[in-house]
Structure formats: structure tokens, C-alpha cells
Design a protein around this motif. Structure first.
Motif, PDB file in Angstrom:
ATOM      1  N   ALA A 103      31.253  34.359  43.803  1.00 59.56           N
ATOM      2  CA  ALA A 103      31.332  35.614  44.832  1.00 59.56           C
ATOM      3  C   ALA A 103      32.820  36.135  45.096  1.00 59.56           C
ATOM      4  O   ALA A 103      33.575  35.406  45.562  1.00 59.56           O
ATOM      5  N   ASN A 104      32.838  37.391  44.853  1.00 65.14           N
ATOM      6  CA  ASN A 104      34.104  38.010  45.034  1.00 65.14           C
ATOM      7  C   ASN A 104      34.150  38.219  46.450  1.00 65.14           C
ATOM      8  O   ASN A 104      33.528  39.085  47.313  1.00 65.14           O
ATOM      9  N   CYS A 105      35.296  37.587  47.137  1.00 65.87           N
ATOM     10  CA  CYS A 105      35.882  37.779  48.629  1.00 65.87           C
ATOM     11  C   CYS A 105      36.820  38.284  48.933  1.00 65.87           C
ATOM     12  O   CYS A 105      37.439  38.238  50.180  1.00 65.87           O
ATOM     13  N   PHE A 106      37.408  38.991  48.035  1.00 66.73           N
ATOM     14  CA  PHE A 106      38.740  39.762  48.183  1.00 66.73           C
ATOM     15  C   PHE A 106      38.267  40.445  49.327  1.00 66.73           C
ATOM     16  O   PHE A 106      37.341  41.345  49.408  1.00 66.73           O
ATOM     17  N   ALA A 107      39.613  40.950  50.033  1.00 71.00           N
ATOM     18  CA  ALA A 107      39.424  42.209  51.195  1.00 71.00           C
ATOM     19  C   ALA A 107      39.657  43.483  50.337  1.00 71.00           C
ATOM     20  O   ALA A 107      40.137  43.372  49.326  1.00 71.00           O
ATOM     21  N   PRO A 108      39.025  44.466  50.952  1.00 70.30           N
ATOM     22  CA  PRO A 108      39.099  45.932  50.173  1.00 70.30           C
ATOM     23  C   PRO A 108      40.617  46.118  49.994  1.00 70.30           C
ATOM     24  O   PRO A 108      41.681  45.542  50.653  1.00 70.30           O
ATOM     25  N   PRO A 109      40.882  46.953  48.569  1.00 66.28           N
ATOM     26  CA  PRO A 109      39.922  47.471  48.162  1.00 66.28           C
ATOM     27  C   PRO A 109      39.603  46.892  46.982  1.00 66.28           C
ATOM     28  O   PRO A 109      38.718  47.258  46.191  1.00 66.28           O
ATOM     29  N   SER A 110      39.836  45.338  46.769  1.00 65.49           N
ATOM     30  CA  SER A 110      39.497  44.699  45.644  1.00 65.49           C
ATOM     31  C   SER A 110      38.157  43.946  45.440  1.00 65.49           C
ATOM     32  O   SER A 110      37.763  43.398  44.722  1.00 65.49           O
ATOM     33  N   GLY A 111      37.547  43.887  46.861  1.00 65.48           N
ATOM     34  CA  GLY A 111      36.399  43.342  47.042  1.00 65.48           C
ATOM     35  C   GLY A 111      35.863  43.771  48.474  1.00 65.48           C
ATOM     36  O   GLY A 111      36.669  44.408  49.190  1.00 65.48           O
ATOM     37  N   PRO A 112      34.876  42.949  48.954  1.00 63.21           N
ATOM     38  CA  PRO A 112      34.076  43.399  50.197  1.00 63.21           C
ATOM     39  C   PRO A 112      34.511  42.521  51.317  1.00 63.21           C
ATOM     40  O   PRO A 112      34.187  42.867  52.843  1.00 63.21           O
ATOM     41  N   GLY A 113      35.463  41.623  51.146  1.00 64.45           N
ATOM     42  CA  GLY A 113      35.661  40.479  52.203  1.00 64.45           C
ATOM     43  C   GLY A 113      36.667  41.141  53.164  1.00 64.45           C
ATOM     44  O   GLY A 113      37.649  40.380  53.536  1.00 64.45           O
ATOM     45  N   LYS A 114      36.173  41.810  54.214  1.00 64.62           N
ATOM     46  CA  LYS A 114      37.090  42.699  55.334  1.00 64.62           C
ATOM     47  C   LYS A 114      36.770  41.905  56.542  1.00 64.62           C
ATOM     48  O   LYS A 114      37.504  42.020  57.699  1.00 64.62           O
ATOM     49  N   SER A 115      35.860  40.877  56.595  1.00 64.82           N
ATOM     50  CA  SER A 115      35.421  40.166  57.471  1.00 64.82           C
ATOM     51  C   SER A 115      34.780  38.693  57.169  1.00 64.82           C
ATOM     52  O   SER A 115      34.304  38.801  56.137  1.00 64.82           O
ATOM     53  N   ILE A 116      34.705  37.882  58.142  1.00 64.38           N
ATOM     54  CA  ILE A 116      34.091  36.885  57.797  1.00 64.38           C
ATOM     55  C   ILE A 116      32.584  36.936  57.415  1.00 64.38           C
ATOM     56  O   ILE A 116      32.024  36.430  56.573  1.00 64.38           O
ATOM     57  N   ALA A 117      31.911  37.936  58.448  1.00 62.33           N
ATOM     58  CA  ALA A 117      30.598  38.330  58.081  1.00 62.33           C
ATOM     59  C   ALA A 117      30.307  38.942  56.742  1.00 62.33           C
ATOM     60  O   ALA A 117      29.453  38.662  56.004  1.00 62.33           O
ATOM     61  N   ALA A 118      31.295  39.676  56.262  1.00 61.28           N
ATOM     62  CA  ALA A 118      31.228  40.306  54.845  1.00 61.28           C
ATOM     63  C   ALA A 118      31.327  39.334  53.759  1.00 61.28           C
ATOM     64  O   ALA A 118      30.774  39.248  52.712  1.00 61.28           O
ATOM     65  N   ILE A 119      32.289  38.437  53.995  1.00 67.68           N
ATOM     66  CA  ILE A 119      32.340  37.267  52.916  1.00 67.68           C
ATOM     67  C   ILE A 119      30.856  36.392  52.956  1.00 67.68           C
ATOM     68  O   ILE A 119      30.758  36.270  51.750  1.00 67.68           O
ATOM     69  N   ILE A 120      30.406  35.868  54.297  1.00 70.51           N
ATOM     70  CA  ILE A 120      29.148  35.432  54.009  1.00 70.51           C
ATOM     71  C   ILE A 120      28.129  36.177  53.341  1.00 70.51           C
ATOM     72  O   ILE A 120      27.237  35.743  52.445  1.00 70.51           O
TER      73      ILE A 120
END
Length: 565
Positions: A103-120
Motif C-alpha cells: 500500500a502506498n501510504c505517502f502523504a500527498p502529493p505522492s500518495g493518499p496518506g494525509k491522515s491515519i484514516a487515509a493510511i488505513i
């Protein structure tokens, strides 16, 4: 030998006599667009001719058409831009074989991981996509606690609630740690009774010895080395998709920056089977060097076999500044990962062991690439170099990977000792604001000081440290030219460089790092026909638009290995 010049462009060097005899006919002639040679003597050209995987001629279209034969292919660039193939200054190629299933958990703009909920949510999507069964690992990468909106680190409890039946871990963006859920911690045998090893971090729950989820450095590395992996046969099937990550970014030479024995064997097997179509330079990790050298003596290093070269040995000195585990001479402004006061970070190994590691590599006459982020880590290496190098001023081509917080006095020693820094200017974007909080403006504005180093005549590489950040060489160039943070702060205005200076770090100076500047890195007669075609010229667009340039085609030794169409 005759050299013909038109308007400052080199045409042919010693090739006209053979042309007259009809022996030197080009396989392809590229023309009709901008050609950036990255050759200071002749910086641009109208055309490039290649033959048998090498550059036959560079110069005017009229002169190069004299090399046209019945089988010559004329390639009209149609206004696009041709450059030397890009050279990876440091990454972990072996990771390319597995990230497509994580799973790509990078923070934006490289991935969707802007929050714990988004990482999950990203982890759940991966679980569903690959139908991961109960009890099997779910893995993510790119976690950055500084970049999420929750204002705290993700914990095992966060992951437990979402994944009660699967061990889960999300690798830290530094690649030096991970957040694990309770099932993963149990599988890794990390409990409340586990002692934190020297040079390691186990974040604990408040007022408790119970692990909270985040493991870093020496607490994570032994686990990382022994993680369950796909079978060898399955990994061998992934070599094409792994290399395409690099080829799609215009890269023709990649680095495997910390290779363990099983992975050395895997790379060698893939190379022997003809699976490699880009060059891969592997650096076995120091803790396993003796084992690797048993089957690969020093005299076998430095030579390509089927596109694979053992380049030397890798040592890691400290951790990451964004993870507050880099080793400094002064304290972090924000304390340590566990709330430690007057925290300066820690080295990964004790000083005596570290010195012996450096001595071992030099004694074997192998190239050393050494990870150093904090200035104290760089001090350690420079001291070890002075003690262990038979001639400290010799051109050993030792490489300090990252050199993030190098001091000005240390850069002068790089000059004296002919040391090559491989900088990481993307930190300005991804972690600039974090470094300002942790280290203050003076140090942060001198982060990866590319301009200062180049002014002193140092050959500097630049890199992504994939998968710390995505493979994207145009973003590497953009970060060196603009040095903008996510929030738009210029991280060290005085260290910004021109687009051409930035391009050199991923072409000719990257080749220099690998001791390959005579065969790669610029469009010169006799060098390998490693090329990349871009939709726009990085030297002509608005500097802030460099990151939006697209790779259209990547060519390795005259053969197309990636095409966008």
C-alpha cells in the motif's frame, strides 16, 4: 585525426576515415528537437547518431546525414528533447520487486496518506486488491508521522481496530523503521520486556513499557532483514515490472543501495537469466559483507556481468533527520522520538565497530558508500577515513549518501579527500518544514548544499532514496532548482542551482560516482547510447514547471526499454 566543428558543435572525432571506407553507417540518427548533451565542451547539437549501442557522432544534422545508409533509421524528435539517460544516485532497487503489492501510504502529493484514516483506507484497498487472507501480512510504505493531519504518531491500536486478523506494518518514510500492529509486534517478538537495543528506538505507550507500535533503527533493522519474502521464483517474475518503474522515469542505471546475501544471489540469478535490461549497481551491506565476499571476491567487483555490477560496500552510520534518529553534534529542538531531552540522535554502531567497518572496506580496496545524515555521523566517517585510507587524498571515490546536514568545514574535507556526496534535495519538499522545527533555520537552509559543493568543484549526485520517495528524476531536478517545501517555503535560497547544474547530478556526475564517467552520463562519441526523450526541455521551461515534464521514451544501449505511447 580530424575534428570538424560547426557553431561550437562537435561533428565527428576520428570517424570520417572509416565513413569514407563505408564501414561506419549509423543504426539511428536522432534529429528535429532540442539535444542537451551535458557536455561542457559542446553543450547542444542538432543530431546524434548511434551504432551498435554506442554514440557514433554528435553534431549538425547535415554532417550526420552523411552517416546514413540503407538500414539507418531517421528518428524525428518532432520538437521533443533528447538527453543522456538518467543515472540513479541512490535507491533500493530490490524494493521495486515488492512495492507493487504494498500500500502506498505517502502523504500527498505522492500518495493518499494525509491522515491515519487515509493510511488505513489504503491498506484496506491493498488487502482487497490482492485478496490477502487472514493471518497474512499486509504491508504499506511511506508513512510520515510529521505529514499527517492527526498531530500524533500512528499506533498499533489504530491498526488493530482496522485489522484484527492480520499482522500489519507500515514502513516509515525513512525506510529505517515501521509502525506495527499488535499481531505484527507479536510475530516479531517485541513485547513490554524487550529492551531497546543501542542505536534503536521502541516507542512505548505513556507511563508503560508496552510497545506503542513504532520501531526505528537498530530495533527495526534485524526484523527488516528477516521479513518473510515471496519465493525466489515469484521474485524473478517481478524483475520486469520493477525495472519499468525506473525506465519510466528515464533511468538507465539504478542502484541497489544495501543488499543482503540472498538478494545478491537473486540479482545474479536474474542477470544470468538475461532478465536485466537496465544497469544495476549493487552495494552489499557491511554486516553481511564477509558472507558476500566468500562467493564474490573483491576482484569481481566493479565489473558488469549481464547488466549487474557489484559496486562496493554500504555502511549506515545513523538514522533519518525526519525520524529524529540522525546523529548530530547539537540537540534536536524538539527532543527525541520517545521525548528524550537534549537528544542528539545516536549512531547505529558503536565507534570502535564503525571504525573497523570502514577499515575493512578500505583494506579490501572496495568502493565505500556510507549513509550519513547528521553532522556528527559525517564527523565519524571523516575521522575513520583519515585513519583507515592508506592515502587519505587518493581518489577512492567514497560516497557519502545523503550528506543532508553536512557543515561547511566538512565540505572542504570532501574536496581534499575527493569524496562524493550523493545529496537528497527532495528533502526540501517532503521534510523541509519538519527540519525547520527539528533543527532550526540555519542548519535547514544549508540542507543538501548542492550549489556550495558544485562551486568547490565537487562532483555531486542527487537521488530519491526510493522508496523513501517515488522514483521521479524530473522531481529530483525540480527540487534542486527550486528547493520549495510542501508549504511553499524556499529551503535555502542560496543553495538553488540552475537546471543544467541539477541535470548534471543525475547524468555526468552520477556516472562519476559509479566510476563510469568515461562511458555514461553525456552525449559524447564512444559512450553508451543510453538516452531519454522528454516532452519539454528542462533548460527552457519555467523552473517551477520542471516537475511536470514527461518522459516519453527511454533507450538503453540503443534499444527502447520504455515508451509512453
Amino acid at each position: 585525426m580530424r575534428i570538424t566543428q560547426l557553431h561550437g558543435l562537435i561533428i565527428l572525432a576520428g570517424l570520417l576515415p572509416t565513413l569514407v571506407r563505408g564501414q561506419e553507417i549509423a543504426d539511428k540518427i536522432y534529429h528535429g528537437g532540442d539535444i542537451v548533451t551535458v557536455d561542457d565542451k559542446y553543450p547542444s547539437a542538432e543530431a546524434v547518431a548511434i551504432r551498435a549501442g554506442k554514440i557514433l557522432a554528435v553534431g549538425s544534422k547535415a554532417d550526420l546525414l552523411k552517416l546514413k545508409g540503407e538500414t539507418t533509421q531517421l528518428v524525428d524528435l518532432q520538437g521533443k528533447t533528447l538527453l543522456p539517460g538518467f543515472i540513479d544516485g541512490h535507491s533500493h532497487f530490490i524494493n521495486s520487486l515488492s512495492v507493487s503489492r504494498q500500500a502506498n501510504c505517502f502523504a500527498p502529493p505522492s500518495g493518499p496518506g494525509k491522515s491515519i484514516a487515509a493510511i488505513i483506507a489504503a491498506l484496506k484497498a491493498t488487502q482487497k486488491q490482492f485478496q490477502i487472507s487472514k493471518g497474512d501480512f499486509i504491508i504499506g510504505y511511506g508513512y510520515d508521522g510529521n505529514a499527517i493531519s492527526d498531530g500524533r504518531e500512528m499506533t498499533a491500536a489504530d491498526l488493530d481496530a482496522a485489522f484484527p486478523d492480520n499482522p500489519v506494518f507500515v514502513q516509515h518514510v525513512s525506510l529505517h523503521g515501521a509502525v506495527c500492529n499488535s499481531l505484527a509486534l507479536k510475530k516479531f517478538n517485541v513485547t513490554q520486556d524487550t529492551k531497546t537495543p543501542p542505536g534503536g528506538v521502541i516507542v512505548r505507550k505513556p507511563n508503560s513499557t508496552e510497545p506503542a507500535g513504532l520501531l526505528m533503527e537498530a530495533a527495526w533493522m534485524p526484523i527488516f532483514e528477516n521479513l518473510p519474502k515471496p519465493s525466489e521464483s515469484e521474485l524473478l517474475t517481478r524483475f520486469k515490472e520493477g525495472q519499468m518503474i525506473y525506465a519510466a522515469a528515464g533511468i538507465t542505471t539504478a542502484q541497489e543501495g544495501a543488499t543482503f546475501p540472498a538478494d545478491v544471489a537473486l540479482l545474479q540469478k536474474a542477470a544470468k537469466k538475461g532478465e536485466l535490461f537496465i544497469d544495476v549497481v549493487s552495494y552489499p551491506f557491511i554486516t553481511e559483507a564477509k558472507k558476500v565476499l566468500e562467493k564474490n571476491p573483491p576482484e569481481t567487483f566493479g565489473k558488469y556481468q549481464h547488466h549487474l555490477k557489484l559496486g562496493g560496500i554500504k555502511i549506515t552510520t545513523d538514522g533519518s533527520p525526519q525520524g529524529r534518529t540522525a546523529f548530530f553534534t547539537t540537540p534536536y529542538l524538539t527532543g527525541g522520538p520517545n521525548g528524550e531531552k537534549e537528544w542528539k540522535g545516536e549512531p547505529l554502531f558503536p565507534k570502535a565497530i564503525f571504525d573497523e567497518m570502514v577499515r575493512f572496506v578500505y583494506e579490501k580496496n572496495l568502493q565505500l558508500i556510507i549513509h550519513c545524515n547528521g553532522d556528527a555521523a559525517i564527523d565519524w566517517f571523516l575521522e575513520a577515513h583519515e585513519k583507515s585510507a592508506k592515502d587519505r587524498f587518493a581518489d577512492l571515490r567514497s560516497v557519502v549518501i545523503h550528506s543532508q546536514f553536512v557543515r561547511k568545514d566538512q565540505i572542504q574535507k570532501y574536496v581534499d579527500y575527493k569524496i562524493v556526496p550523493s545529496f537528497f534535495t527532495e528533502h526540501c519538499f517532503y521534510f523541509g518544514e519538519t527540519h525547520l522545527k527539528n533543527r532550526g533555520q540555519e542548519q535547514t537552509f544549508f540542507l543538501s548544499p548542492l550549489k556550495t559543493a558544485q562551486k568547490l568543484g565537487i562532483h555531486c549526485a542527487n537521488h530519491t532514496d526510493f522508496n523513501v520517495s517515488p522514483i521521479d528524476q524530473l522531481f529530483v531536478v525540480w527540487s534542486a532548482v527550486n528547493r520549495l517545501s510542501r508549504e511553499g517555503t524556499i529551503i535555502g535560497p542560496d543553495e538553488r542551482v540552475s537546471p543544467l547544474q541539477a541535470l548534471k547530478t543525475i547524468t555526468i556526475d552520477g556516472a562519476y560516482m559509479y566510476k563510469e564517467e568515461k562511458i555514461k552520463g553525456s552525449l559524447e562519441v564512444g559512450k553508451l547510447a543510453d538516452l531519454v526523450i522528454l516532452d519539454k526541455n528542462p533548460l527552457k521551461v519555467d523552473p517551477k514547471a520542471i516537475k511536470d515534464i514527461k518522459v516519453l521514451e527511454t533507450i538503453k544501449e540503443g534499444k527502447t526499454i520504455y515508451s509512453k505511447n
